[in-house]
Design an enzyme around this catalytic site. Sequence first.
Site, mmCIF file in Angstrom:
data_model
loop_
_atom_site.group_PDB
_atom_site.id
_atom_site.type_symbol
_atom_site.label_atom_id
_atom_site.label_comp_id
_atom_site.label_asym_id
_atom_site.label_seq_id
_atom_site.Cartn_x
_atom_site.Cartn_y
_atom_site.Cartn_z
ATOM 1 C CB SER A 194 -0.894 0.014 1.241
ATOM 2 O OG SER A 194 -1.534 1.260 1.419
ATOM 3 C CE1 TYR A 198 -4.289 -2.173 4.969
ATOM 4 C CE2 TYR A 198 -3.250 -0.030 4.662
ATOM 5 C CZ TYR A 198 -3.844 -1.156 4.139
ATOM 6 O OH TYR A 198 -3.985 -1.292 2.776
#
Length: 329
Positions: free
Chosen positions: A175, A187
């Site tokens: 990401s 995350y």
Amino acid sequence: MDIGDVLGGNAWSYVGGTLVVLWALVWLYRDGLQVDAVADKYVLVTGCDSGFGNLLCKNLDVRGFHVLAACLTEKGADDLRRATGPRLKTVLLDVSSRDSVQKALEWTTKEVGEAGLWGVVNNAGRSLPMGPSEWMKVEDFHSTLDVNMNGVIAVTMSFLPLIKKARGRIVNVASVLGRVAANGGGYCISKFAVEAFSDCLRRDIHYFGINVSIIEPGFFKTAVTSLEPLEKELQRLWEQLSPEVQASYGDKYLDKYIKVQRLIMNAICDTDISKVTGCMEHALTAAHPRARYSPGWDAKLLWIPLSYMPSCVVDMGLRLVLPRPSKSV
């Protein structure tokens, strides 16, 4: 007569420009070369119930690959089978469970036989909980890391012998938040770990004809960026804080944080997820896949450039965007 006499005072500028153009043309030509015999190749994709993985499986099925779609739920598997052809097969897989990974490996080994596994796309992931780091418990970090980090490593290392047999591809979904840590929780940590794991792996196994690619998507409208569960988790995190911690942030902090999050998501989330799956397909079908792909306008124009900035610039930008706790100093 030398080159300076022919081209004048700007001779080396012309030479340099010509070399750059030639390099770009060679790169474009090389980047467009494709592998053949895709009908004989098997690709395993994790996280296929929805989003990127679901669309990728459908596209690979149309291209003629043998698609092995690993879904978390039976419903997701049934829906995908109904939407695709007979060459696509499904298996239930929870990447955070060693037993589930082992069962999927045994099933895949029987499916691919001596052909080996051309590609593994580690797409399965979760984003929640996200929020200020102080709001998290240790378990909140682990729930994300078990899927996004440990799951990627477990699937990759378990299926590596099959990939080595086919001299295939490993495609790991990271990401832009694996380049810029913009919020707390597991995350960003997990995506930084995927970046590092993929870089180490690529350098270690390229001798065997295996390519490793990293997909670094910007913000796209998927289940991961859905506002309702994000806000629900923020509310849960807030409610588990002690009164002292809540007081340090102030009664209005949560509402302000949610409003900023809504503004950012609505402003930059792209609805065209084919930009991501197109990069995944290129990593699987190109004769010379790239080490990194950064789909999304925000990835290219905001997050990737920001990742090269001094830390103080990133810190300042986030301070300007995020609300300030009431008892900050």
